[in-house]
Each structure stands twice: as structure tokens, then as C-alpha cells.
Scaffold this motif. Structure first.
Motif, PDB file in Angstrom:
ATOM      1  N   ALA A  39       0.824  -1.209   0.000  1.00 58.67           N
ATOM      2  CA  ALA A  39       0.000   0.000   0.000  1.00 58.67           C
ATOM      3  C   ALA A  39       0.860   1.263   0.000  1.00 58.67           C
ATOM      4  O   ALA A  39       0.497   2.260  -0.624  1.00 58.67           O
ATOM      5  CB  ALA A  39      -0.942   0.001   1.198  1.00 58.67           C
ATOM      6  N   GLY A  44      -0.172   0.861  -4.085  1.00 55.45           N
ATOM      7  CA  GLY A  44      -1.082   1.796  -3.450  1.00 55.45           C
ATOM      8  C   GLY A  44      -1.091   3.185  -4.060  1.00 55.45           C
ATOM      9  O   GLY A  44      -1.888   4.035  -3.658  1.00 55.45           O
ATOM     10  N   HIS A  45      -0.209   3.417  -5.028  1.00 52.75           N
ATOM     11  CA  HIS A  45      -0.091   4.770  -5.588  1.00 52.75           C
ATOM     12  C   HIS A  45      -0.055   4.806  -7.107  1.00 52.75           C
ATOM     13  O   HIS A  45       0.160   5.870  -7.690  1.00 52.75           O
ATOM     14  CB  HIS A  45       1.158   5.449  -5.030  1.00 52.75           C
ATOM     15  CG  HIS A  45       1.099   5.638  -3.552  1.00 52.75           C
ATOM     16  ND1 HIS A  45       0.383   6.654  -2.962  1.00 52.75           N
ATOM     17  CD2 HIS A  45       1.620   4.905  -2.543  1.00 52.75           C
ATOM     18  CE1 HIS A  45       0.484   6.554  -1.646  1.00 52.75           C
ATOM     19  NE2 HIS A  45       1.222   5.503  -1.369  1.00 52.75           N
ATOM     20  N   PHE A  76      -5.633  -3.929  -6.181  1.00 54.75           N
ATOM     21  CA  PHE A  76      -5.825  -2.751  -5.335  1.00 54.75           C
ATOM     22  C   PHE A  76      -7.051  -2.880  -4.432  1.00 54.75           C
ATOM     23  O   PHE A  76      -7.007  -2.500  -3.259  1.00 54.75           O
ATOM     24  CB  PHE A  76      -5.949  -1.514  -6.232  1.00 54.75           C
ATOM     25  CG  PHE A  76      -6.053  -0.220  -5.484  1.00 54.75           C
ATOM     26  CD1 PHE A  76      -4.935   0.351  -4.906  1.00 54.75           C
ATOM     27  CD2 PHE A  76      -7.264   0.441  -5.374  1.00 54.75           C
ATOM     28  CE1 PHE A  76      -5.017   1.556  -4.225  1.00 54.75           C
ATOM     29  CE2 PHE A  76      -7.366   1.645  -4.697  1.00 54.75           C
ATOM     30  CZ  PHE A  76      -6.237   2.210  -4.120  1.00 54.75           C
ATOM     31  N   ALA A  80      -7.079  -2.681  -0.334  1.00 59.30           N
ATOM     32  CA  ALA A  80      -7.793  -1.631   0.396  1.00 59.30           C
ATOM     33  C   ALA A  80      -8.657  -2.205   1.510  1.00 59.30           C
ATOM     34  O   ALA A  80      -8.687  -1.664   2.630  1.00 59.30           O
ATOM     35  CB  ALA A  80      -8.646  -0.822  -0.579  1.00 59.30           C
ATOM     36  N   ASP A  85      -8.377   0.341   4.892  1.00 57.78           N
ATOM     37  CA  ASP A  85      -7.860   1.685   4.641  1.00 57.78           C
ATOM     38  C   ASP A  85      -8.929   2.497   3.907  1.00 57.78           C
ATOM     39  O   ASP A  85      -9.222   2.244   2.736  1.00 57.78           O
ATOM     40  CB  ASP A  85      -6.576   1.591   3.810  1.00 57.78           C
ATOM     41  CG  ASP A  85      -5.908   2.924   3.607  1.00 57.78           C
ATOM     42  OD1 ASP A  85      -6.584   3.870   3.147  1.00 57.78           O
ATOM     43  OD2 ASP A  85      -4.695   3.005   3.882  1.00 57.78           O
ATOM     44  N   LEU A  88      -7.819   4.225   0.548  1.00 58.65           N
ATOM     45  CA  LEU A  88      -7.698   3.271  -0.561  1.00 58.65           C
ATOM     46  C   LEU A  88      -9.083   2.805  -1.006  1.00 58.65           C
ATOM     47  O   LEU A  88      -9.350   2.683  -2.210  1.00 58.65           O
ATOM     48  CB  LEU A  88      -6.843   2.075  -0.166  1.00 58.65           C
ATOM     49  CG  LEU A  88      -5.372   2.330   0.185  1.00 58.65           C
ATOM     50  CD1 LEU A  88      -4.685   1.018   0.540  1.00 58.65           C
ATOM     51  CD2 LEU A  88      -4.641   3.045  -0.920  1.00 58.65           C
TER      52      LEU A  88
END
Length: 140
Positions: A39, A44-45, A76, A80, A85, A88
Motif C-alpha cells: 500500500a 497503493g499509488h 488494489f 484496500a 484503509d 484506498l
């Protein structure tokens, strides 16, 4: 979800909660730590740094509209929800909502024009169908 990391993490936590064994806790924390590393990293990005994801035709942009977004979302989304999260999860929801908002009246959901449909490689559609199932299972 049957099998896979999602079940492993949940089972490890439930086993620790039930038994209190240090080994179960170590297994859970190692798995959770790896998810946190993912993440914090590119997983995560990716939607923030890669134009093919950030500006994809799947969400109304002008970049690649084939399999990149579905493949990314396939990893993803569980990430999440396993990490619980909220940021996310909100980002995943934005993608799913944007994809579904572009669905045509006849049900067609892939990001291509009417003229492109006959030659569109539907592999990405199969991936997206899997992603929608994953999203439903994770978000409920």
C-alpha cells in the motif's frame, strides 16, 4: 472469497484471536506488514503516478483503455479492504463508480467507441467482470 491471501490474513487473525498463540500472531503480522508495504509502494499509488491508470479511458480519460486498470484494480481492491484503509477504499470506489457510469444503454461497458467494438479485444472485459465481483465481495 475462496482461498488466496484474503482468506490467509483473515484466518491468521481469527486463529490468533481464538488461540492467543504467538505463532498465529506472527503469521498475521507478517502478512499484514507485507500488505502495508504494498500500500505504501507502487500498488497503493499507481493511480497517482501512471497516466495510463490515472487518466485511463476506463474512467473517462484519454489514456490506455484496455487491461491496465482492470489488472490494477484486481489487486488494489482487496488490498484496500484487507487493510481497512478508508482512503484506498474511497479511491477504489471512485474507479468502480466511474467505470459503471460509462456503461452504455445496451450494457456495453468497455471504453471504446461504437465503431471500435467489432475489433475490441474483450479480454479486458473478462478482467473487469472479475474486478466487479471482487469489489462486491470486498465492499459488503
Amino acid at each position: 472469497m475462496e482461498g488466496g491471501l484474503f482468506v490467509d490474513v483473515k484466518q491468521a487473525w481469527e486463529s490468533f484471536a481464538r488461540t492467543g498463540k504467538v505463532e498465529d500472531y506472527i503469521h498475521y503480522t507478517r502478512l499484514k506488514n507485507q500488505l502495508e508495504i504494498q500500500a505504501a509502494g507502487l500498488s497503493g499509488h499507481l493511480d497517482q503516478v501512471w497516466p495510463d491508470i490515472r487518466d485511463s479511458r476506463w474512467i473517462g480519460g484519454d489514456k490506455d483503455g484496455w487491461e491496465r486498470v482492470p489488472y490494477w484494480l484486481d489487486g488494489f481492491i482487496p488490498l484496500a479492504w484487507l487493510l481497512e484503509d478508508k482512503d484506498l477504499q474511497a479511491r477504489a470506489k471512485r474507479y468502480i463508480d466511474a467505470i459503471l457510469a460509462q456503461q452504455q444503454e445496451d450494457g456495453w461497458i468497455c471504453p471504446c467507441s461504437l465503431e471500435e467494438r467489432p475489433n475490441y479485444d474483450v479480454w479486458a472485459l473478462f478482467l473487469l467482470c472479475k474486478v466487479l465481483v471482487v469489489y462486491e465481495e470486498c465492499s459488503q
